[in-house]
Design an enzyme around this catalytic site. Structure first.
Site, PDB file in Angstrom:
ATOM      1  N   ARG A   9      -1.019  -5.438  12.469  1.00 28.23           N
ATOM      2  CA  ARG A   9      -1.979  -4.934  13.462  1.00 28.23           C
ATOM      3  C   ARG A   9      -2.335  -5.994  14.500  1.00 28.23           C
ATOM      4  O   ARG A   9      -2.640  -5.668  15.647  1.00 28.23           O
ATOM      5  CB  ARG A   9      -3.236  -4.400  12.760  1.00 28.23           C
ATOM      6  CG  ARG A   9      -2.914  -3.107  12.009  1.00 28.23           C
ATOM      7  CD  ARG A   9      -4.125  -2.376  11.525  1.00 28.23           C
ATOM      8  NE  ARG A   9      -3.705  -1.192  10.773  1.00 28.23           N
ATOM      9  CZ  ARG A   9      -4.521  -0.317  10.222  1.00 28.23           C
ATOM     10  NH1 ARG A   9      -5.827  -0.491  10.305  1.00 28.23           N
ATOM     11  NH2 ARG A   9      -4.055   0.729   9.581  1.00 28.23           N
ATOM     12  N   ARG A  17       0.833  -1.203   0.000  1.00 27.60           N
ATOM     13  CA  ARG A  17       0.000   0.000   0.000  1.00 27.60           C
ATOM     14  C   ARG A  17       0.864   1.248   0.000  1.00 27.60           C
ATOM     15  O   ARG A  17       1.794   1.357   0.788  1.00 27.60           O
ATOM     16  CB  ARG A  17      -0.938  -0.014   1.207  1.00 27.60           C
ATOM     17  CG  ARG A  17      -1.781  -1.282   1.178  1.00 27.60           C
ATOM     18  CD  ARG A  17      -2.909  -1.288   2.168  1.00 27.60           C
ATOM     19  NE  ARG A  17      -3.671  -2.523   1.976  1.00 27.60           N
ATOM     20  CZ  ARG A  17      -4.763  -2.844   2.647  1.00 27.60           C
ATOM     21  NH1 ARG A  17      -5.233  -2.011   3.563  1.00 27.60           N
ATOM     22  NH2 ARG A  17      -5.391  -3.973   2.408  1.00 27.60           N
ATOM     23  N   GLU A  37      -8.951  -0.412  13.794  1.00 33.26           N
ATOM     24  CA  GLU A  37      -9.353  -1.443  12.838  1.00 33.26           C
ATOM     25  C   GLU A  37      -8.282  -2.525  12.695  1.00 33.26           C
ATOM     26  O   GLU A  37      -7.125  -2.241  12.440  1.00 33.26           O
ATOM     27  CB  GLU A  37      -9.601  -0.801  11.471  1.00 33.26           C
ATOM     28  CG  GLU A  37      -9.965  -1.837  10.423  1.00 33.26           C
ATOM     29  CD  GLU A  37      -9.972  -1.269   8.990  1.00 33.26           C
ATOM     30  OE1 GLU A  37     -10.119  -0.051   8.831  1.00 33.26           O
ATOM     31  OE2 GLU A  37      -9.829  -2.077   8.059  1.00 33.26           O
ATOM     32  N   SER A  76     -11.766  -6.431   8.545  1.00 34.06           N
ATOM     33  CA  SER A  76     -12.829  -5.726   7.854  1.00 34.06           C
ATOM     34  C   SER A  76     -13.476  -6.669   6.851  1.00 34.06           C
ATOM     35  O   SER A  76     -12.786  -7.432   6.182  1.00 34.06           O
ATOM     36  CB  SER A  76     -12.193  -4.545   7.115  1.00 34.06           C
ATOM     37  OG  SER A  76     -13.156  -3.904   6.327  1.00 34.06           O
ATOM     38  N   ARG A 136       0.558   1.292  10.371  1.00 33.88           N
ATOM     39  CA  ARG A 136       0.290   1.661   8.979  1.00 33.88           C
ATOM     40  C   ARG A 136       1.599   1.529   8.209  1.00 33.88           C
ATOM     41  O   ARG A 136       2.511   2.326   8.379  1.00 33.88           O
ATOM     42  CB  ARG A 136      -0.227   3.108   8.921  1.00 33.88           C
ATOM     43  CG  ARG A 136      -0.754   3.547   7.575  1.00 33.88           C
ATOM     44  CD  ARG A 136      -1.342   4.953   7.656  1.00 33.88           C
ATOM     45  NE  ARG A 136      -2.493   5.001   8.556  1.00 33.88           N
ATOM     46  CZ  ARG A 136      -3.743   4.690   8.194  1.00 33.88           C
ATOM     47  NH1 ARG A 136      -3.990   4.331   6.948  1.00 33.88           N
ATOM     48  NH2 ARG A 136      -4.714   4.741   9.055  1.00 33.88           N
TER      49      ARG A 136
END
Length: 420
Positions: free
Chosen positions: A385, A258, A345, A348, A273
């Site tokens: 995460r 990403r 988060e 998801s 992140r």
RNA sequence: GGAGGGCUCGCAUAGUGGCCUAGUGCACCGGUCUUGAAAACCGGCAAGGGAAACCUUCGUGGGUUCAAAUCCCACGCCCUCCGCCA
């Protein structure tokens, strides 16, 4: 892509959906106008082509003067056909371009609003009360020899890291646990390619607003996937699936890339992140009428995983303005992160209904003909995460970390101890 | 990277400019016959658009032609061999 029939029959619904997302409702009218033009052009072209076909046949059969006369007529017609065809192609391209920009119709049960307007569905477990000052995952990672962000930055730059020692082992254990769990639930394990062609990226809906977060290799026109959802969805591209085989469930283990454009200054510390991480993803192709129930099942598997990690979390119903362009509804599981005093988060799940399947041309054959299937995706575990969640929630006063029971057989240890 | 072969309806194949509205075999589905099955026979059987007529699609994109599965150009993918490499 949205259903063209729905667009024609019920444009108000599509306009309302675009508004709820905070996206442009005028696209609907542009698409309708382009559709009208396209259909007229098709009719015009087909009439001319039919005429040409008949005439051509008579040319073959004719002789002498008759043939010369027919040839002359056919030549003129040929030019008209060519022109009509290029007009048809142009109007079709116009329509497709606009239609592809329209996002999936939101589920009317999703809360309307922006990022902050989510609805909390449930809270599971209670945030732990620490009788000492909890350390954050960066510090714990250093103490345990599990995460090296400094050298990640040295070698690759910001938002890169090394998982070292027990950190690396923890990833492998998490992946093993997730794949084992998914396989038991009937998912087919997959290790997919992570470099994909534009068609796969476009078909899954990542080249719209999400495009700026996608790595692209210009030399070879490959995209690096941000999730194995992309190669899993595209796996059945251009196929007609046997209705009896549905739901077809796959679990993909892959690196994810990403760009994190536009997130400067956000989560700069640690591995919350990052540009590259591994993830185990669930993906389901199912009958459209099954999609809502399947969405709940994916959510249930996500919860099962978090329960096994013994981490407090909550489930939120994501608001319309925060949905990906392919999703009509999305549930996020947010783990409690002690040092941030917040839920963040970690997994998801999205219901993409027939939106992706229409773009990727994945269909099934039933009694009412051939029609697109529904696709759904859900994270089982996103490694960094989850590592953050485990380290921070299960830390002890001496800096050691207790390993959740479910992971112990996969790790061969029940505690991570400080090194050095 | 180099040389050669290939890409046609699920599979296998036929088709070298107009009789292709793409044929045939296998598989599959329905029927006849049978106590049931097999065999045999009969019928159906690619996708998309359209109410229909009809139109589009023979790997993809261009081109030649009144007319292209068929001829020309480019590209993609697969197979075989060579070179290099994990």
């Amino acid at each position: 892509m949205i259903d063209v029939k729905a667009l024609r029959d019920n444009p108000d619904l599509v306009r309302a959906s675009q508004k709820a997302r905070g996206e442009n409702p005028d696209l609907v009218d542009q698409a309708l106008a382009a559709d009208e033009k396209r259909r007229n052009a098709i009719v015009e072209f087909e009439a001319l082509r039919a005429e040409q076909n008949t005439l051509s046949k008579s040319v073959g059969a004719a002789k002498g003067d008759e043939k010369t006369a027919l040839l002359e007529k056919a030549k003129a017609l040929s030019a008209a056909v060519k022109e009509a065809e290029s007009k048809k192609n142009a109007t079709e391209a116009d329509f497709k371009k606009i239609a592809m920009e329209i996002s999936n119709l939101v589920d009317t049960s999703a809360p309307v609003g922006g990022e902050a307007d989510f609805k909390v569905i449930e809270e599971v477990g209670t945030p732990r009360k620490f009788d000492f000052e909890p350390k954050d995952h960066v510090e714990l990672g250093k103490i345990l020899g599990a995460i090296d962000v400094e050298r990640g930055a040295k070698v690759s730059g910001a938002r890169f890291y090394y998982l070292t020692g027990v950190g690396a082992l923890l990833e492998l254990a998490l992946v093993n646990y997730a794949i084992t769990m998914a396989t038991k639930a009937g998912f087919i394990p997959m290790i997919p390619p992570v470099l994909v062609k534009p068609a796969a990226m476009e078909g899954t809906g990542f080249l719209g607003q999400a495009a700026e977060n996608v790595f692209h290799l210009k030399e070879d026109d490959f995209y690096l996937v941000g999730t194995s959802e992309v190669p899993l969805a595209a796996y059945h591209m251009d196929e007609i699936l046997d209705a009896k085989s549905l739901p077809l469930r796959y679990t993909g283990y892959s690196p994810c890339f990403r760009r994190e454009a536009g997130s400067y200054g956000k989560d700069t510390r640690g591995i919350i992140r990052v540009h590259q991480f591994e993830k185990v993803e669930m993906f389901s192709f199912c009958a459209p009428e099954e999609a809502v129930a399947e969405h709940q099942r994916l959510l249930a598997w996500e919860k099962e995983f978090l329960n096994a990690m013994e981490i407090p979390y909550r489930v939120i119903d994501v608001a319309t303005g925060d949905l990906g362009s392919s999703a009509n509804r999305k549930f996020d599981c947010e783990a409690w992160i002690p040092t941030q005093n917040a839920y963040r988060e970690v997994t998801s799940t999205s219901n993409c209904s027939e939106f992706q399947a229409r773009r990727l041309n994945v269909r099934t054959k039933g009694e009412n003909g051939t029609y697109p299937v529904a696709t759904l995706n859900g994270t089982l575990v996103a490694i960094p995460r989850m590592i953050v969640s485990i380290l921070e929630n299960h830390q002890q006063t001496d800096g050691s970390v207790l390993v959740p029971k479910a992971l112990q057989p996969f790790l061969g240890m029940d505690r991570f101890n400080p090194v050095g």
